[in-house]
Design a protein around this motif. Structure first.
Motif, mmCIF file in Angstrom:
data_model
loop_
_atom_site.group_PDB
_atom_site.id
_atom_site.type_symbol
_atom_site.label_atom_id
_atom_site.label_comp_id
_atom_site.label_asym_id
_atom_site.label_seq_id
_atom_site.Cartn_x
_atom_site.Cartn_y
_atom_site.Cartn_z
ATOM 1 N N ILE A 1 0.862 -1.183 0.000
ATOM 2 C CA ILE A 1 0.000 0.000 0.000
ATOM 3 C C ILE A 1 0.897 1.230 0.000
ATOM 4 C CG2 ILE A 1 -1.744 1.336 1.245
ATOM 5 C CD1 ILE A 1 -2.736 -1.270 2.493
ATOM 6 N N THR A 2 0.661 2.128 -0.938
ATOM 7 C CA THR A 2 1.348 3.415 -0.971
ATOM 8 C C THR A 2 0.299 4.496 -0.760
ATOM 9 O OG1 THR A 2 3.026 2.593 -2.495
ATOM 10 C CG2 THR A 2 2.753 4.983 -2.367
ATOM 11 N N ALA A 3 0.553 5.383 0.201
ATOM 12 C CA ALA A 3 -0.390 6.459 0.504
ATOM 13 C C ALA A 3 0.122 7.773 -0.079
ATOM 14 C CB ALA A 3 -0.571 6.596 2.012
ATOM 15 N N LEU A 4 -0.765 8.500 -0.728
ATOM 16 C CA LEU A 4 -0.481 9.855 -1.196
ATOM 17 C C LEU A 4 -1.383 10.772 -0.388
ATOM 18 C CD1 LEU A 4 1.006 11.668 -3.281
ATOM 19 C CD2 LEU A 4 -0.910 11.261 -4.842
ATOM 20 N N VAL A 5 -0.778 11.520 0.524
ATOM 21 C CA VAL A 5 -1.572 12.293 1.490
ATOM 22 C C VAL A 5 -1.259 13.775 1.340
ATOM 23 C CG1 VAL A 5 -1.681 10.355 3.110
ATOM 24 C CG2 VAL A 5 0.133 12.060 3.369
ATOM 25 N N GLY A 6 -2.146 14.574 1.924
ATOM 26 C CA GLY A 6 -1.979 16.020 1.878
ATOM 27 C C GLY A 6 -3.309 16.700 2.072
ATOM 28 N N ALA A 7 -3.258 18.009 2.166
ATOM 29 C CA ALA A 7 -4.466 18.789 2.410
ATOM 30 C C ALA A 7 -5.356 18.804 1.182
ATOM 31 C CB ALA A 7 -4.083 20.220 2.795
ATOM 32 N N ASN A 8 -6.591 19.253 1.376
ATOM 33 C CA ASN A 8 -7.523 19.420 0.266
ATOM 34 C C ASN A 8 -6.933 20.417 -0.728
ATOM 35 O OD1 ASN A 8 -9.897 18.994 -1.100
ATOM 36 N ND2 ASN A 8 -11.067 20.494 0.056
ATOM 37 N N GLY A 9 -6.976 20.096 -2.016
ATOM 38 C CA GLY A 9 -6.448 21.007 -3.025
ATOM 39 C C GLY A 9 -4.972 20.844 -3.313
ATOM 40 N N ALA A 10 -4.333 19.832 -2.717
ATOM 41 C CA ALA A 10 -2.887 19.640 -2.921
ATOM 42 C C ALA A 10 -2.567 19.044 -4.285
ATOM 43 C CB ALA A 10 -2.322 18.752 -1.812
ATOM 44 N N GLY A 11 -3.560 18.419 -4.924
ATOM 45 C CA GLY A 11 -3.334 17.786 -6.226
ATOM 46 C C GLY A 11 -3.420 16.269 -6.196
ATOM 47 N N LYS A 12 -3.905 15.723 -5.077
ATOM 48 C CA LYS A 12 -3.939 14.257 -4.910
ATOM 49 C C LYS A 12 -4.905 13.611 -5.913
ATOM 50 C CE LYS A 12 -5.362 14.178 -0.635
ATOM 51 N NZ LYS A 12 -5.811 15.594 -0.575
ATOM 52 N N SER A 13 -6.139 14.079 -5.932
ATOM 53 C CA SER A 13 -7.142 13.474 -6.826
ATOM 54 C C SER A 13 -6.780 13.699 -8.287
ATOM 55 C CB SER A 13 -8.529 14.054 -6.538
ATOM 56 O OG SER A 13 -8.959 13.675 -5.245
ATOM 57 N N THR A 14 -6.233 14.867 -8.592
ATOM 58 C CA THR A 14 -5.802 15.158 -9.964
ATOM 59 C C THR A 14 -4.745 14.153 -10.411
ATOM 60 O OG1 THR A 14 -6.276 17.510 -9.696
ATOM 61 C CG2 THR A 14 -4.736 16.922 -11.431
ATOM 62 N N SER A 15 -3.807 13.844 -9.519
ATOM 63 C CA SER A 15 -2.760 12.862 -9.838
ATOM 64 C C SER A 15 -3.375 11.511 -10.166
ATOM 65 C CB SER A 15 -1.788 12.716 -8.654
ATOM 66 O OG SER A 15 -1.199 13.950 -8.328
ATOM 67 N N LEU A 16 -4.353 11.108 -9.357
ATOM 68 C CA LEU A 16 -4.992 9.812 -9.553
ATOM 69 C C LEU A 16 -5.764 9.767 -10.877
ATOM 70 C CD1 LEU A 16 -4.607 7.610 -7.500
ATOM 71 C CD2 LEU A 16 -6.885 8.056 -6.601
ATOM 72 N N LEU A 17 -6.451 10.852 -11.192
ATOM 73 C CA LEU A 17 -7.209 10.912 -12.447
ATOM 74 C C LEU A 17 -6.281 10.825 -13.656
ATOM 75 C CD1 LEU A 17 -9.780 13.695 -11.478
ATOM 76 C CD2 LEU A 17 -10.303 11.284 -11.897
#
Length: 237
Positions: free
Chosen positions: A32-48
């Protein structure tokens, strides 16, 4: 374990706004690799971008030595990289079972598919009891379970999870993370994008912290949990 998926210098923009600024990370097989950070950091964009729903302006996504960057989303699914979207996106007017069967739409191995159906029902017994009911009648937590189960029906090699704990009651959050650990123990590689930093880093072997579209920290999940910068920014004292 070796690296199964690499994100190399990935950059994603919305018009003139650069949301992800050249990030690189490795997913190790069976971890499991976690990509964490605050809202708006770019996490969901990276996944998309990994799943092909957004096209990066630069960089690569390489899975098992194959460049996925320019493939269509359905082709990426066929290669074994499957995303559970933020907000669940289940089909509310279909039954639980119909949602699960749609998850396996790319598969031709009907007997194996039925075995996997039995397996996801064992992971989420509540779905078995509701299999003939409309998915729209499930609670928020049950819908999240269904979204994860539906993705598992595609027989992924890498599971991408976008904010699975969002909007759920604390007990349901604990249950979702327990099941993710159980799924991972079968050997499935998981990339977990999550605002619940503590829970994500507790179950992740590796973690990356994203701030303003850039990775600012990378370490084992355990080390990041005890990193003073992470504690100060995300965990409280």
């Amino acid at each position: 374990m070796g690296v199964i998926l690499q994100i190399k210098d990935l950059a994603v923009s919305y018009g003139h706004i650069e949301a992800v600024k050249g990030i690189s990370l490795d997913l190790h097989e069976g971890e499991i690799t976690a990509l964490v950070g605050a809202n708006g950091a770019g996490k969901s964009t990276s996944l998309l971008a990994v799943s092909g729903l957004l096209k990066p302006v630069a960089g690569q996504v390489v899975f098992g030595g194959k460049d996925l960057t320019r493939l269509a989303p359905h082709q990426i699914v066929q290669h074994g990289v499957v995303q559970v979207a933020e907000g669940r996106a289940i089909l509310t007017t279909l039954t639980v079972r119909e949602n699960l069967e749609l998850g396996g739409y790319t598969r031709k191995d009907r007997p194996e598919m039925l075995k996997d159906l039995a397996w996801v029902f064992s992971l989420f017994p509540v779905l078995k009891t509701r299999e003939d009911g409309l998915a729209g009648n499930l609670s928020g937590g049950e819908q999240q379970m269904l979204a994860i189960a539906r993705a598992l029906m595609a027989k992924p090699k890498v599971l991408l999870l976008d904010e699975p704990s969002m909007g759920l009651a604390p007990l349901m959050v604990q249950e979702i993370f327990r099941v993710l650990k159980e799924i991972n123990q079968t050997g499935l590689t998981i990339l977990l994008v999550e605002q619940n930093v503590r829970q994500a880093l507790k179950i992740a072997q590796h973690g990356y912290v994203l701030e303003n579209g850039k990775i600012v920290l990378a370490d084992s999940g355990k080390n990041l949990l005890h990193n003073p910068k992470v504690i100060e920014a995300y965990l409280g004292a």
